[in-house]
Design a protein around this motif. Structure first.
Motif, short mmCIF file in Angstrom:
data_model
loop_
_atom_site.label_atom_id
_atom_site.label_comp_id
_atom_site.label_asym_id
_atom_site.label_seq_id
_atom_site.Cartn_x
_atom_site.Cartn_y
_atom_site.Cartn_z
N ILE A 189 -2.20 2.58 6.29
CA ILE A 189 -0.78 2.27 6.35
C ILE A 189 -0.60 1.05 7.24
N LEU A 190 0.08 0.04 6.73
CA LEU A 190 0.35 -1.19 7.47
C LEU A 190 1.78 -1.14 7.99
N VAL A 191 1.93 -1.33 9.30
CA VAL A 191 3.25 -1.47 9.91
C VAL A 191 3.41 -2.95 10.29
N GLU A 192 4.16 -3.68 9.48
CA GLU A 192 4.33 -5.12 9.71
C GLU A 192 5.19 -5.36 10.96
N PRO A 193 4.92 -6.46 11.68
CA PRO A 193 5.86 -6.86 12.73
C PRO A 193 7.18 -7.28 12.10
N PRO A 194 8.27 -7.29 12.88
CA PRO A 194 9.57 -7.63 12.30
C PRO A 194 9.59 -8.98 11.58
N GLU A 195 8.83 -9.94 12.10
CA GLU A 195 8.80 -11.27 11.48
C GLU A 195 7.81 -11.37 10.33
N GLY A 196 7.07 -10.29 10.06
CA GLY A 196 6.06 -10.30 9.00
C GLY A 196 4.76 -10.93 9.45
N LEU A 197 3.76 -10.85 8.60
CA LEU A 197 2.47 -11.47 8.87
C LEU A 197 2.45 -12.89 8.31
N PRO A 198 1.62 -13.77 8.88
CA PRO A 198 1.50 -15.12 8.32
C PRO A 198 1.11 -15.07 6.85
N ARG A 199 1.64 -15.98 6.07
CA ARG A 199 1.38 -16.00 4.64
C ARG A 199 -0.08 -16.35 4.36
N VAL A 200 -0.68 -15.65 3.39
CA VAL A 200 -2.01 -15.98 2.89
C VAL A 200 -1.96 -15.95 1.37
N ASP A 201 -3.01 -16.48 0.73
CA ASP A 201 -3.04 -16.52 -0.73
C ASP A 201 -3.42 -15.17 -1.35
N HIS A 202 -4.28 -14.42 -0.66
CA HIS A 202 -4.74 -13.14 -1.20
C HIS A 202 -4.83 -12.11 -0.08
N GLU A 203 -4.38 -10.90 -0.38
CA GLU A 203 -4.58 -9.75 0.49
C GLU A 203 -5.33 -8.68 -0.31
N TYR A 204 -6.36 -8.11 0.29
CA TYR A 204 -7.14 -7.07 -0.38
C TYR A 204 -7.34 -5.88 0.54
N TYR A 205 -7.54 -4.74 -0.06
CA TYR A 205 -7.65 -3.44 0.60
C TYR A 205 -9.07 -2.91 0.39
N VAL A 206 -9.84 -2.85 1.47
CA VAL A 206 -11.23 -2.40 1.41
C VAL A 206 -11.43 -1.33 2.48
N MET A 207 -12.01 -0.21 2.10
CA MET A 207 -12.20 0.86 3.07
C MET A 207 -13.56 1.52 2.88
N GLN A 208 -14.28 1.66 3.97
CA GLN A 208 -15.62 2.23 3.95
C GLN A 208 -15.56 3.73 4.20
N GLY A 209 -16.49 4.45 3.58
CA GLY A 209 -16.62 5.88 3.83
C GLY A 209 -18.04 6.33 3.60
N ASP A 210 -18.44 7.40 4.29
CA ASP A 210 -19.78 7.96 4.09
C ASP A 210 -19.68 9.29 3.36
N PHE A 211 -20.57 9.48 2.38
CA PHE A 211 -20.53 10.64 1.48
C PHE A 211 -21.85 11.41 1.55
N TYR A 212 -21.73 12.72 1.38
CA TYR A 212 -22.86 13.62 1.60
C TYR A 212 -23.03 14.52 0.38
N THR A 213 -24.07 14.27 -0.42
CA THR A 213 -24.31 15.03 -1.64
C THR A 213 -25.61 15.82 -1.52
N THR A 214 -25.69 16.90 -2.27
CA THR A 214 -26.90 17.72 -2.23
C THR A 214 -28.09 16.95 -2.81
N GLY A 215 -27.86 16.16 -3.84
CA GLY A 215 -28.93 15.35 -4.41
C GLY A 215 -29.12 14.06 -3.65
N LYS A 216 -30.24 13.39 -3.87
CA LYS A 216 -30.51 12.15 -3.18
C LYS A 216 -29.72 11.00 -3.80
N TYR A 217 -29.79 9.85 -3.18
CA TYR A 217 -29.07 8.65 -3.63
C TYR A 217 -29.37 8.37 -5.10
#
Length: 505
Positions: A189-217
């Motif tokens: 969740i992004l809480v922008e400042p009142p004046e907003g963030l500086p303008r850019v050409d592209h914004e992307y959403y990337v999030m890392q996570g670790d996963f645990y499965t019974t089988g191997k990779y």
């Protein structure tokens, strides 16, 4: 009167807001000393909501909602649904995810500092588990978790004031908390400042996570969650956006030369810290840990589990820029890899070389690994053909073997022996052939009349079907004699004791 003092006086007059914030008085203020503005707590516009309620625009990764572009606080309604669903975690491998909004990570939420957020959490009636949500951008017990415990088929509602700007993680906090997060229940969740963030050409959403499965990779079929691996903090996969290959090949992020890129990078964990790096780029600006303090000219930034950062840079030359967790085995052996594809004219004054090649990116240089998934489905159905194995093996060879033996199978003269028209391979029995990728090979060999003295490490990370498919591809390529290796053949050899190393090695 300064803006800070005005805000402090207004906050003192709004007892309900002060009670909501739960933030203790600073020692300086308690002693009657002048307040000092802090870059970590820039004042917002905390007046009452103005105008009609606004329904938040939620987006699925890697997309980001448009900037708020509002000069006043509003009442913002967020509707988010929990959906438990089976999806592909890697080619030919499925996993039952628990999600916010049907994706991993969950839907991106964007509000303005000072907004009053009315949050609705719905739990799909087809789900089997209760869930809730803890938003790190909330000031209040449990970040909302205490108010949002929701059974399947029910909906919960609570309201909070977005007091602090920044980029914040949200996640499920229902017991067992680690299991809910490990199954994909996190987002930003992004809480922008009142004046907003500086303008850019592209914004992307990337999030890392670790996963645990019974089988191997990359072990094929449906893989359940493994609690023992999770407790031991030994993930099977470390991934960007919940799936291996989610941001590679034909799903890569995109930009053009000269454009500015802002990445909102989160780390859902539940266990690992991320060493986030973009190979071939230097971050012009990093807002570490999701706060407001900026650092410049950064190569790699640490993102803790349950933390986030904003990184910004301007692209200068074209090519494929690889996003990784620089705990590097996670990138090349657990899946933590994404690609930003930059198109445009070259600039030889900045960089003279060629675009990063397929051998470096491995099998993720391919648009997809559909042949691998096709072979896995055919194997499960008992209809696996040699042609299926050859097609899958060719894609796997690209990421595993082509760096040394080359895509043509010709090897490197005097360094790595050729696989093409190899009399050495032709002279091996089936078990001996299988044993080479399983156990490696050290020492001198003579191939097609030339002697080689190099080391091949064991490819123990490969599953039985991957070894079988790669060897079947090699046997049926580049003038080799043909043949077929099965998953069962590999499993049988793997179960045997490894041969003793040759004398002197």
């Amino acid at each position: 009167m300064s803006r800070l003092l005005t805000t402090v006086l207004a906050a003192a007059g709004l007892l309900s807001l002060a009670a909501c914030s739960g933030k203790p008085e600073t020692p300086a203020a308690a002693a009657g000393q002048p307040a000092v503005a802090s870059t970590s707590a820039i004042p917002g516009d905390f007046g009452p909501p103005q105008g009609e309620p606004v329904h938040a625009v939620l987006t699925s990764p890697p997309n980001v909602p448009p900037p708020v572009h509002r000069d006043h606080p509003a009442k913002v309604i967020v509707d988010l649904e929990v959906i438990e669903k089976e999806m592909q975690i890697s080619e030919g491998v499925t996993y039952t995810y628990w999600t916010f909004g049907g994706t991993v990570p969950g839907s991106f939420i964007r509000v303005r500092q000072g907004d009053t957020v009315e949050f609705h959490l719905k739990n799909d009636p087809n789900n089997k588990m209760p869930h809730n949500i803890d938003l790190h951008g909330v000031t209040g017990p449990g970040g909302g978790a205490a108010s949002s415990f929701t059974a399947p088929g029910h909906e919960s509602q609570f309201t909070f004031k977005a007091l602090n700007q920044g980029i914040y993680v949200y996640h499920c906090a229902t017991a067992p908390v680690g299991m809910h997060i490990a199954n994909g229940m996190y987002g930003l969740i992004l809480v922008e400042p009142p004046e907003g963030l500086p303008r850019v050409d592209h914004e992307y959403y990337v999030m890392q996570g670790d996963f645990y499965t019974t089988g191997k990779y990359r072990e094929k079929g449906h893989q359940p969650f493994d609690m023992d691996k999770a407790i031991d903090e030994k993930p099977t996969y470390v991934l960007f956006n919940g799936h291996e290959g989610s941001l590679t090949g034909d799903k890569a992020l995109a930009a053009k030369v000269g454009e500015t890129v802002r990445l909102f990078v989160g780390n859902g964990g539940p266990n690992l810290v991320s060493s986030f790096h973009v190979i071939g780029e230097i971050f012009d600006t990093v807002r570490q840990e999701g706060g407001t303090v900026e650092q410049h000219n950064v190569q790699t930034t640490l993102i803790p589990a349950g933390g986030a950062a904003m990184v910004e840079f301007r692209t200068q030359v074209p090519g494929s820029y690889v996003l990784v967790d620089h705990s590097i085995f996670r990138a090349f052996n657990k899946g933590a890899m994404a690609i930003l594809k930059v198109d445009g004219p070259e600039n030889k004054a900045i960089y003279s070389g060629k675009e990063v090649d397929a051998a470096y990116l491995g099998d993720r240089a391919e648009p997809n690994l559909h042949a691998v998934a096709t072979a896995a489905k055919a194997n499960a159905a008992g209809t696996l053909s040699k042609e299926d194995q050859i097609a899958a093996g060719k894609q796997l060879f690209t990421g595993t073997c082509s760096v040394c033996h080359q895509a043509s199978g010709e090897g490197l003269p005097g360094v790595f022996p050729p696989l093409a028209k190899s009399d050495f391979l032709a002279g091996l029995g089936k078990d001996e052939l299988i044993g080479i990728p399983l156990h490696g090979h050290t020492g001198k060999v003579t191939v097609n009349g030339k002697e080689y003295d190099s080391v091949m490490p064991p490819m123990s990370q490969l599953t039985d079907d991957e070894v079988a498919n790669i060897l079947t591809f090699v046997l049926n390529s580049w003038g080799n004699p043909g043949g077929q290796i099965s998953k069962e053949d590999v499993a049988r050899v793997r179960a045997q004791p490894a041969p003793a190393p040759a004398a002197g090695h």
